[in-house]
Design a protein around this motif. Structure first.
Motif, PDB file in Angstrom:
ATOM      1  N   CYS A  78      -3.065   4.571   4.778  1.00  0.00           N
ATOM      2  CA  CYS A  78      -4.019   3.770   4.026  1.00  0.00           C
ATOM      3  C   CYS A  78      -4.100   2.388   4.675  1.00  0.00           C
ATOM      4  O   CYS A  78      -3.074   1.824   5.082  1.00  0.00           O
ATOM      5  N   ASN A  79      -5.322   1.849   4.757  1.00  0.00           N
ATOM      6  CA  ASN A  79      -5.527   0.542   5.376  1.00  0.00           C
ATOM      7  C   ASN A  79      -6.439  -0.310   4.509  1.00  0.00           C
ATOM      8  O   ASN A  79      -7.432   0.178   3.979  1.00  0.00           O
ATOM      9  N   GLU A 113       1.069   5.242  -0.234  1.00  0.00           N
ATOM     10  CA  GLU A 113       0.355   6.520  -0.175  1.00  0.00           C
ATOM     11  C   GLU A 113       1.164   7.612  -0.855  1.00  0.00           C
ATOM     12  O   GLU A 113       2.387   7.574  -0.860  1.00  0.00           O
ATOM     13  N   LEU A 130       0.883  -1.159   0.000  1.00  0.00           N
ATOM     14  CA  LEU A 130       0.000   0.000   0.000  1.00  0.00           C
ATOM     15  C   LEU A 130       0.924   1.213   0.000  1.00  0.00           C
ATOM     16  O   LEU A 130       1.695   1.398   0.942  1.00  0.00           O
ATOM     17  N   ILE A 145     -13.973  10.016   0.448  1.00  0.00           N
ATOM     18  CA  ILE A 145     -13.191   8.832   0.108  1.00  0.00           C
ATOM     19  C   ILE A 145     -13.797   8.183  -1.120  1.00  0.00           C
ATOM     20  O   ILE A 145     -15.027   8.138  -1.265  1.00  0.00           O
ATOM     21  N   THR A 157      -6.924   1.544  -6.542  1.00  0.00           N
ATOM     22  CA  THR A 157      -6.555   2.770  -5.837  1.00  0.00           C
ATOM     23  C   THR A 157      -7.698   3.255  -4.960  1.00  0.00           C
ATOM     24  O   THR A 157      -8.869   3.006  -5.246  1.00  0.00           O
ATOM     25  N   MET A 183     -11.517  -0.476   2.445  1.00  0.00           N
ATOM     26  CA  MET A 183     -10.370   0.420   2.431  1.00  0.00           C
ATOM     27  C   MET A 183     -10.666   1.626   3.320  1.00  0.00           C
ATOM     28  O   MET A 183     -11.781   2.157   3.314  1.00  0.00           O
ATOM     29  N   SER A 220      -3.671   9.741  -2.309  1.00  0.00           N
ATOM     30  CA  SER A 220      -3.907   8.533  -3.090  1.00  0.00           C
ATOM     31  C   SER A 220      -3.178   7.362  -2.458  1.00  0.00           C
ATOM     32  O   SER A 220      -2.124   7.532  -1.846  1.00  0.00           O
ATOM     33  N   CYS A 221      -3.765   6.188  -2.631  1.00  0.00           N
ATOM     34  CA  CYS A 221      -3.149   4.955  -2.135  1.00  0.00           C
ATOM     35  C   CYS A 221      -3.219   3.929  -3.255  1.00  0.00           C
ATOM     36  O   CYS A 221      -4.323   3.585  -3.713  1.00  0.00           O
ATOM     37  N   ARG A 270     -12.899   4.971  -4.371  1.00  0.00           N
ATOM     38  CA  ARG A 270     -12.028   3.877  -4.777  1.00  0.00           C
ATOM     39  C   ARG A 270     -12.265   3.535  -6.241  1.00  0.00           C
ATOM     40  O   ARG A 270     -13.347   3.765  -6.780  1.00  0.00           O
ATOM     41  N   TRP A 279      -8.853   5.253   5.430  1.00  0.00           N
ATOM     42  CA  TRP A 279      -7.781   6.199   5.739  1.00  0.00           C
ATOM     43  C   TRP A 279      -7.826   6.468   7.240  1.00  0.00           C
ATOM     44  O   TRP A 279      -8.889   6.741   7.798  1.00  0.00           O
ATOM     45  N   ASN A 333      -8.684   6.972  -2.903  1.00  0.00           N
ATOM     46  CA  ASN A 333      -8.324   8.376  -2.732  1.00  0.00           C
ATOM     47  C   ASN A 333      -9.054   8.984  -1.545  1.00  0.00           C
ATOM     48  O   ASN A 333     -10.132   8.512  -1.150  1.00  0.00           O
TER      49      ASN A 333
END
Length: 116
Positions: free
Chosen positions: A96-97, A6, A4, A70, A78, A34, A21-22, A72, A36, A80
């Protein structure tokens, strides 16, 4: 290998905007929730925003509702975090998780500083 990564952190003035971004790899991205998180020194890591795996349902901590979004892209792997009307109290390292129990993955973080 799970990664991951970021990007997008930096210095911004109060009231400004920033998009984090991730980029994810090494796992089936579309199967994972996902999120943040953010952390400041001396405090626990705080969940900021979450987006569900397939249908994109979102949830936010109260302090960022109406300011952060958020999103995706399951085709691009990705996620964001669009941040607007930033405040000094948003200053933190943002992480990011990816979560699909029991698997739980973290990025290295990107620093956001909101200061005049």
């Amino acid at each position: 290998q799970v990664q991951l990564v970021e990007s997008g952190g930096g210095l911004v003035h109060p009231g400004g905007s920033l998009t984090l971004s991730c980029a994810a790899s090494g796992f089936t991205f579309s199967d994972y929730y996902m999120s943040w998180y953010r952390q400041v020194p001396g405090k626990e890591r705080e969940l900021v925003a979450t987006i569900s795996n397939r249908f994109g349902g979102t949830d936010y901590v109260d302090s960022v509702k109406g300011r952060f979004t958020i999103s995706r892209d399951n085709a691009e792997n990705t996620v964001n975090l669009q941040m607007s009307n930033l405040k000094p109290e948003d200053t933190a390292v943002y992480f990011c998780n990816a979560l699909r129990r029991p698997w739980d993955y973290w990025g290295q973080g990107t620093r956001v500083t909101v200061s005049s």
